[in-house]
Motif scaffolding. Structure first.
Motif, PDB file in Angstrom:
ATOM      1  N   ASN A  33      34.806  44.592  27.523  1.00  0.00           N
ATOM      2  CA  ASN A  33      33.382  44.481  26.829  1.00  0.00           C
ATOM      3  C   ASN A  33      33.445  44.263  25.555  1.00  0.00           C
ATOM      4  O   ASN A  33      33.442  45.158  24.666  1.00  0.00           O
ATOM      5  CB  ASN A  33      33.178  46.094  27.223  1.00  0.00           C
ATOM      6  CG  ASN A  33      31.688  46.085  27.006  1.00  0.00           C
ATOM      7  OD1 ASN A  33      30.690  45.433  26.609  1.00  0.00           O
ATOM      8  ND2 ASN A  33      31.183  47.660  26.926  1.00  0.00           N
ATOM      9  N   ARG A  42      34.288  46.079  31.482  1.00  0.00           N
ATOM     10  CA  ARG A  42      33.226  45.887  32.223  1.00  0.00           C
ATOM     11  C   ARG A  42      33.544  45.913  33.705  1.00  0.00           C
ATOM     12  O   ARG A  42      34.657  45.313  34.096  1.00  0.00           O
ATOM     13  CB  ARG A  42      32.432  44.726  32.033  1.00  0.00           C
ATOM     14  CG  ARG A  42      31.335  44.689  30.778  1.00  0.00           C
ATOM     15  CD  ARG A  42      30.264  43.480  30.875  1.00  0.00           C
ATOM     16  NE  ARG A  42      29.400  43.570  29.782  1.00  0.00           N
ATOM     17  CZ  ARG A  42      30.064  42.647  28.646  1.00  0.00           C
ATOM     18  NH1 ARG A  42      31.115  41.711  28.832  1.00  0.00           N
ATOM     19  NH2 ARG A  42      29.147  42.415  27.502  1.00  0.00           N
ATOM     20  N   LYS A  43      32.740  46.379  34.692  1.00  0.00           N
ATOM     21  CA  LYS A  43      33.227  46.354  35.880  1.00  0.00           C
ATOM     22  C   LYS A  43      32.181  45.431  36.915  1.00  0.00           C
ATOM     23  O   LYS A  43      30.847  46.059  36.473  1.00  0.00           O
ATOM     24  CB  LYS A  43      33.538  47.642  36.680  1.00  0.00           C
ATOM     25  CG  LYS A  43      33.820  47.861  37.906  1.00  0.00           C
ATOM     26  CD  LYS A  43      34.471  49.189  38.286  1.00  0.00           C
ATOM     27  CE  LYS A  43      33.174  50.112  39.056  1.00  0.00           C
ATOM     28  NZ  LYS A  43      32.814  49.503  40.400  1.00  0.00           N
ATOM     29  N   GLU A  44      32.546  44.876  37.627  1.00  0.00           N
ATOM     30  CA  GLU A  44      31.418  44.265  38.584  1.00  0.00           C
ATOM     31  C   GLU A  44      31.755  44.194  40.102  1.00  0.00           C
ATOM     32  O   GLU A  44      32.990  43.844  40.409  1.00  0.00           O
ATOM     33  CB  GLU A  44      31.377  42.758  38.199  1.00  0.00           C
ATOM     34  CG  GLU A  44      30.684  42.476  36.956  1.00  0.00           C
ATOM     35  CD  GLU A  44      30.764  40.905  36.471  1.00  0.00           C
ATOM     36  OE1 GLU A  44      30.867  40.249  37.532  1.00  0.00           O
ATOM     37  OE2 GLU A  44      30.459  40.696  35.442  1.00  0.00           O
ATOM     38  N   PRO A  45      31.019  44.825  40.895  1.00  0.00           N
ATOM     39  CA  PRO A  45      29.619  45.267  40.674  1.00  0.00           C
ATOM     40  C   PRO A  45      29.960  46.698  39.873  1.00  0.00           C
ATOM     41  O   PRO A  45      30.855  47.429  40.104  1.00  0.00           O
ATOM     42  CB  PRO A  45      29.179  45.500  42.117  1.00  0.00           C
ATOM     43  CG  PRO A  45      30.084  45.610  42.808  1.00  0.00           C
ATOM     44  CD  PRO A  45      31.434  44.985  42.367  1.00  0.00           C
ATOM     45  N   MET A  46      28.874  47.024  39.225  1.00  0.00           N
ATOM     46  CA  MET A  46      28.835  48.420  38.293  1.00  0.00           C
ATOM     47  C   MET A  46      28.700  49.571  39.337  1.00  0.00           C
ATOM     48  O   MET A  46      27.518  49.546  40.159  1.00  0.00           O
ATOM     49  CB  MET A  46      27.743  48.324  37.268  1.00  0.00           C
ATOM     50  CG  MET A  46      27.911  49.533  36.191  1.00  0.00           C
ATOM     51  SD  MET A  46      29.706  49.019  35.437  1.00  0.00           S
ATOM     52  CE  MET A  46      29.866  51.111  35.277  1.00  0.00           C
ATOM     53  N   GLN A  93      39.186  37.601  32.678  1.00  0.00           N
ATOM     54  CA  GLN A  93      38.425  38.303  33.585  1.00  0.00           C
ATOM     55  C   GLN A  93      39.798  38.659  34.580  1.00  0.00           C
ATOM     56  O   GLN A  93      40.616  37.714  34.815  1.00  0.00           O
ATOM     57  CB  GLN A  93      37.423  37.798  34.399  1.00  0.00           C
ATOM     58  CG  GLN A  93      36.748  38.728  35.358  1.00  0.00           C
ATOM     59  CD  GLN A  93      35.405  38.041  36.101  1.00  0.00           C
ATOM     60  OE1 GLN A  93      35.669  37.049  36.586  1.00  0.00           O
ATOM     61  NE2 GLN A  93      34.308  38.578  35.930  1.00  0.00           N
ATOM     62  N   ASP A 145      36.671  44.961  43.268  1.00  0.00           N
ATOM     63  CA  ASP A 145      36.098  45.023  41.893  1.00  0.00           C
ATOM     64  C   ASP A 145      36.476  43.905  41.017  1.00  0.00           C
ATOM     65  O   ASP A 145      37.805  43.479  41.162  1.00  0.00           O
ATOM     66  CB  ASP A 145      36.011  46.381  41.277  1.00  0.00           C
ATOM     67  CG  ASP A 145      34.989  47.203  41.947  1.00  0.00           C
ATOM     68  OD1 ASP A 145      34.178  46.623  42.638  1.00  0.00           O
ATOM     69  OD2 ASP A 145      35.288  48.472  41.825  1.00  0.00           O
TER      70      ASP A 145
END
Length: 396
Positions: free
Chosen positions: A292, A275-279, A241, A287
């Motif tokens: 993924n 993947r991105k958080e938050p989406m 990450q 971010d």
């Protein structure tokens, strides 16, 4: 729409010149009311030359290009069209996404016939660069085979002539060590072959093919991405990450390009290999991103384009307009000097009228002529008649 009214004049009015002239004046008026008409016409040509027309043959393509040229003739700012056309042509040539070389050449011939050699000289130089680059890469690989030197990846370089292509000042980007080593090998070959020349890497214009494994290695895909996207993805070989700031620091990609690249990799449906958080649809500096591993697709080869508006944003529009205005200055000044050198003395209105006539094939220079005259007076190319301030005198 033009075909409709052309047929009406032909069938109902027997090609009457009055109706014909009125039609041409009307089209010229409404096309030039929209400041973005040069961009839209170039975008239409770009779409047809990239994708083609379903079921169309070369003859149909030629007819379509003739119709586009009919609209092109109405443009008053042909130099703005040239700017956009050069940008779109560059993307087609560098990505190899063109329906056919013959169609591209055909379009160039039409532009050359309409506007002259000067209009298309840089566009033709772009095609020459692509051909030369193919020969150069063949020679480069032959030299590597002769010396037994190995490059850790399959490198393909397009060497572009500065001034002919719509290149930007070299954008910073930290390349992976393998790619950087390969680039250095090519750079040495090039500088040894062409002494005195200098290479400047345009990382914002490159593409890469990556082999990626998902589902714990069960699913394999080949990803076609931009150079920026490649640099970002390779970071996840060594990290589970990463935050936006960590990616920015590791790659040194400019913020607008980095955000667009991450958006393409994490937010595009069916192509979200990150993947991105938050989406969310937008990328923020807070971010977090991760690989993924659950990504799946029916296709083996997946092309991930960079998210960007097909039409320019406000900032890009302002930059393009500024470049156009800067390019016009020397053209207007050259026209003024040519006229004054031949006529020696001329009043202001006559200078404006003659400059407008000479440059009308490319753009309408009227608003800028006065400023360019003032600039020439300051640099002592011209002077005002002491007895009549509206009359200019050429200084040999």
């Amino acid at each position: 729409m033009r075909d409709k009214y052309e047929n009406t004049i032909s069938r109902a009015f027997n090609e009457d010149k009055t109706f014909r002239n009125t039609l041409n004046q009307s089209f010229e008026a409404f096309i030039n009311q929209q400041q973005r008409s040069p961009e839209f016409i170039s975008l239409f040509i770009d779409d047809r030359l990239r994708k083609g027309v379903k079921g169309a043959n070369e003859g149909d393509m030629d007819v379509m290009l003739d119709k586009v040229m009919a609209l092109f003739r109405y443009l008053q700012e042909k130099d703005v069209f040239e700017k956009y056309y050069k940008q779109h042509l560059a993307k087609r040539l560098l990505s190899g996404r063109t329906v056919s070389d013959d169609a591209e050449r055909n379009m160039l011939v039409k532009l050359k016939t309409e506007c002259g050699y000067q209009f298309t000289s840089k566009l033709e130089s772009m095609f020459t660069d692509i051909r030369t680059s193919r020969d150069m890469m063949a020679d480069f690989k032959a030299k590597l085979a002769q010396t037994g030197q190995e490059v850790p990846l399959d490198l393909s370089v397009q060497v572009l002539t500065t001034g002919s292509w719509p290149t930007q000042s070299s954008a910073k980007c930290v390349l992976p060590s393998q790619l950087d080593a390969a680039c250095e090998v090519f750079k040495k070959y090039y500088t040894d072959t062409h002494s005195g020349r200098r290479l400047s890497w345009q990382t914002n214009m490159g593409t890469a093919d990556l082999k990626a494994m998902f589902q714990g290695g069960k699913e394999k895909h080949e990803l076609t991405v931009s150079t920026y996207q490649m640099v970002i993805l390779l970071l996840f070989n060594d990290a589970e990450q990463l935050s936006y700031r960590e990616i920015a620091e590791a790659t040194e990609i400019t913020a607008p390009d980095l955000k667009r690249s991450l958006q393409s990799l994490a937010c595009a449906k069916g192509k979200n290999v990150l993947r991105k958080e938050p989406m969310s649809k937008e990328v923020e500096e807070t971010d977090m991103f991760s690989f993924n591993d659950t990504f799946t697709s029916k296709l083996y080869k997946i092309k991930i384009g960079t998210i960007s508006a097909q039409k320019e944003g406000e900032q890009e529009k302002l930059e393009t307009r500024h470049k156009v205005e800067e390019d016009r200055k020397p053209q207007i000044e050259a026209a003024i000097v040519r006229i004054m050198k031949a006529r020696k003395r001329l009043d202001h209105n006559a200078v404006v009228s003659e400059v407008t006539r000479q440059l009308a094939a490319r753009f309408l220079p009227n608003p800028a002529v006065k400023k360019r005259i003032e600039s020439l007076i300051e640099r002592e190319f011209l002077e005002r008649d002491p007895n009549d301030r509206k009359v200019y005198v050429y200084l040999a």
